[in-house]
Design an enzyme around this catalytic site. Structure first.
Site, mmCIF file in Angstrom:
data_model
loop_
_atom_site.group_PDB
_atom_site.id
_atom_site.type_symbol
_atom_site.label_atom_id
_atom_site.label_comp_id
_atom_site.label_asym_id
_atom_site.label_seq_id
_atom_site.Cartn_x
_atom_site.Cartn_y
_atom_site.Cartn_z
ATOM 1 N N SER A 145 0.842 -1.201 0.000
ATOM 2 C CA SER A 145 0.000 0.000 0.000
ATOM 3 C C SER A 145 0.876 1.249 0.000
ATOM 4 O O SER A 145 2.040 1.211 0.429
ATOM 5 C CB SER A 145 -0.876 -0.013 1.261
ATOM 6 O OG SER A 145 -1.342 1.282 1.566
ATOM 7 N N TYR A 168 -1.443 -0.920 10.186
ATOM 8 C CA TYR A 168 -1.347 -0.985 8.720
ATOM 9 C C TYR A 168 -0.006 -0.437 8.241
ATOM 10 O O TYR A 168 0.617 -0.998 7.341
ATOM 11 C CB TYR A 168 -2.505 -0.179 8.114
ATOM 12 C CG TYR A 168 -2.817 -0.533 6.677
ATOM 13 C CD1 TYR A 168 -3.279 -1.799 6.335
ATOM 14 C CD2 TYR A 168 -2.679 0.405 5.651
ATOM 15 C CE1 TYR A 168 -3.581 -2.131 5.020
ATOM 16 C CE2 TYR A 168 -2.993 0.088 4.337
ATOM 17 C CZ TYR A 168 -3.443 -1.179 4.036
ATOM 18 O OH TYR A 168 -3.744 -1.501 2.731
HETATM 19 N N1 NAD Z 1 -9.064 -1.607 -0.435
HETATM 20 C C1 NAD Z 1 -8.102 -0.677 -0.443
HETATM 21 O O1 NAD Z 1 -8.352 0.551 -0.475
HETATM 22 C C2 NAD Z 1 -6.656 -1.101 -0.423
HETATM 23 C C3 NAD Z 1 -5.669 -0.120 -0.618
HETATM 24 C C4 NAD Z 1 -4.328 -0.504 -0.594
HETATM 25 C C5 NAD Z 1 -4.005 -1.829 -0.383
HETATM 26 N N2 NAD Z 1 -4.986 -2.754 -0.189
HETATM 27 C C6 NAD Z 1 -4.576 -4.148 0.048
HETATM 28 O O2 NAD Z 1 -5.192 -5.006 -0.884
HETATM 29 C C7 NAD Z 1 -5.356 -6.303 -0.295
HETATM 30 C C8 NAD Z 1 -6.806 -6.750 -0.452
HETATM 31 O O3 NAD Z 1 -7.646 -5.799 0.170
HETATM 32 P P1 NAD Z 1 -9.220 -5.725 -0.066
HETATM 33 O O4 NAD Z 1 -9.605 -4.306 0.101
HETATM 34 O O5 NAD Z 1 -9.574 -6.452 -1.329
HETATM 35 O O6 NAD Z 1 -9.754 -6.546 1.206
HETATM 36 P P2 NAD Z 1 -11.156 -7.312 1.405
HETATM 37 O O7 NAD Z 1 -11.434 -7.261 2.862
HETATM 38 O O8 NAD Z 1 -12.192 -6.819 0.457
HETATM 39 O O9 NAD Z 1 -10.819 -8.809 0.992
HETATM 40 C C9 NAD Z 1 -9.921 -9.567 1.737
HETATM 41 C C10 NAD Z 1 -10.196 -11.047 1.541
HETATM 42 O O10 NAD Z 1 -9.268 -11.763 2.368
HETATM 43 C C11 NAD Z 1 -9.947 -12.862 2.938
HETATM 44 N N3 NAD Z 1 -9.240 -13.295 4.170
HETATM 45 C C12 NAD Z 1 -9.231 -12.680 5.381
HETATM 46 N N4 NAD Z 1 -8.480 -13.387 6.239
HETATM 47 C C13 NAD Z 1 -7.995 -14.459 5.559
HETATM 48 C C14 NAD Z 1 -7.161 -15.540 5.918
HETATM 49 N N5 NAD Z 1 -6.682 -15.697 7.163
HETATM 50 N N6 NAD Z 1 -6.835 -16.458 4.961
HETATM 51 C C15 NAD Z 1 -7.324 -16.328 3.702
HETATM 52 N N7 NAD Z 1 -8.135 -15.327 3.314
HETATM 53 C C16 NAD Z 1 -8.471 -14.406 4.234
HETATM 54 C C17 NAD Z 1 -11.362 -12.355 3.224
HETATM 55 O O11 NAD Z 1 -12.272 -13.423 3.368
HETATM 56 C C18 NAD Z 1 -11.621 -11.490 1.990
HETATM 57 O O12 NAD Z 1 -12.241 -12.224 0.953
HETATM 58 C C19 NAD Z 1 -4.887 -6.171 1.153
HETATM 59 O O13 NAD Z 1 -3.528 -6.547 1.234
HETATM 60 C C20 NAD Z 1 -5.014 -4.680 1.405
HETATM 61 O O14 NAD Z 1 -4.195 -4.226 2.430
HETATM 62 C C21 NAD Z 1 -6.302 -2.430 -0.206
#
Ligand code: NAD
Length: 256
Positions: A145, A168
């Site tokens: 991120s 984070y």
């Molecule tokens: N959404 C944003 O704005 C954003 C910005 C920068 C980085 N990110 C990064 O992108 C990645 C995905 O984020 P997102 O927004 O899609 O999250 P999200 O919460 O929408 O999806 C995360 C998924 O991970 C699964 N999960 C949770 N714990 C788990 C485990 N122990 N084992 C396997 N699966 C598991 C959940 O069931 C879910 O389907 C993360 O690394 C997040 O930090 C997101």
């Protein structure tokens, strides 16, 4: 770009994971949705299968915090396909107290969130790398991120209930250094490890926040999940063969 490549997306049923899986399918990869949430994972698999008639998309239950679960996933895929090309470390575990303001974070919650998130990414990377060493090649992509790179801009959260959680910052900056560490550790082993650091994804955030965030960007502001897909496919493909231990920032200039 990814014909017959076996690619696992951890957290493949989530906001970004689903978009990554869809793009892998569009690029003719064989996509494995690996998620803790079986209901959402199976639903995502069904929907993508229905949308793309020839899609090769599978769901396998995975808990990135369990070594046994990761090993079981690797063994299942080895038996079914005889190889694994890449894993996208993208799941987002956090406990129920995640997201609190700095002074409200309890020590136990701080430790637990770092443990389940960064620890989980470490475990997935370690177990897949052990398999990749044996097979002679592999590719790991860590989803980081902008907040792994720069200090938070706290003022954009004013007037909202949101903050940029301290866990984070530690998790994502740690992940960037873990990426470099792993890439170098695997010198001569034909295993690539890279990171993508993305900006915020638009997901029903308050308007005041979106406006302030946008002012810090160059054109678009908050991103859609699809804005990251091109970079992911590039890093998964042979076109990035000479890129290793790097971090590609996709943030519409937010970190400038
Ligand atoms: N959404 C944003 O704005 C954003 C910005 C920068 C980085 N990110 C990064 O992108 C990645 C995905 O984020 P997102 O927004 O899609 O999250 P999200 O919460 O929408 O999806 C995360 C998924 O991970 C699964 N999960 C949770 N714990 C788990 C485990 N122990 N084992 C396997 N699966 C598991 C959940 O069931 C879910 O389907 C993360 O690394 C997040 O930090 C997101």
């Amino acid at each position: 770009m990814l014909l017959n490549r076996i690619i696992i997306v951890t957290g493949g049923a989530g906001l970004l994971g689903r978009s990554f899986c869809e793009e892998i399918i569009i690029n003719h990869g064989i996509c494995i949705i690996a998620d803790l949430n079986a209901e959402a994972g199976e639903q995502t698999q069904k929907e993508l299968q229905a949308k793309y008639a020839n899609a090769q998309v599978h769901f396998i239950h995975l808990n990135i915090n369990s070594k046994e679960s990761i090993i079981e996933l690797i063994e299942k895929l080895h038996i079914k396909f005889g190889k694994i090309d890449a894993v996208v470390n993208n799941a987002y575990p956090r406990n129920k107290n995640y997201g609190r303001h700095y002074f409200d974070v309890e020590y136990a919650d701080f430790c637990e969130n770092i443990n389940i998130n960064l620890g989980g990414y470490f475990l997935v990377g370690q177990q897949f790398a052990a398999y990749f060493l044996k097979q002679g090649f592999g590719n790991i992509i860590n989803i980081s991120s902008i907040y792994g790179i720069i200090a938070p801009r706290f003022d954009i959260y004013d007037d909202t209930k949101m903050t940029m959680p301290v866990e984070y910052a530690v998790i994502k900056s740690g992940l960037l250094h873990l990426t470099k560490y792993m890439a170098k550790y695997f010198k001569g082993k034909n295993i690539r490890v890279n990171a993508i650091s993305l900006g915020g994804i638009k997901d029903a955030q308050p308007k005041s926040f979106l406006i302030k965030y946008r002012k810090l960007c160059l054109n678009k502001g908050m991103l859609n999940p699809q804005d990251i897909n091109g970079t992911l496919i590039f890093l998964l493909s042979i076109h990035s063969m000479a890129i290793n231990g790097q971090n590609i920032v996709v943030d519409d200039g937010y970190t400038l």
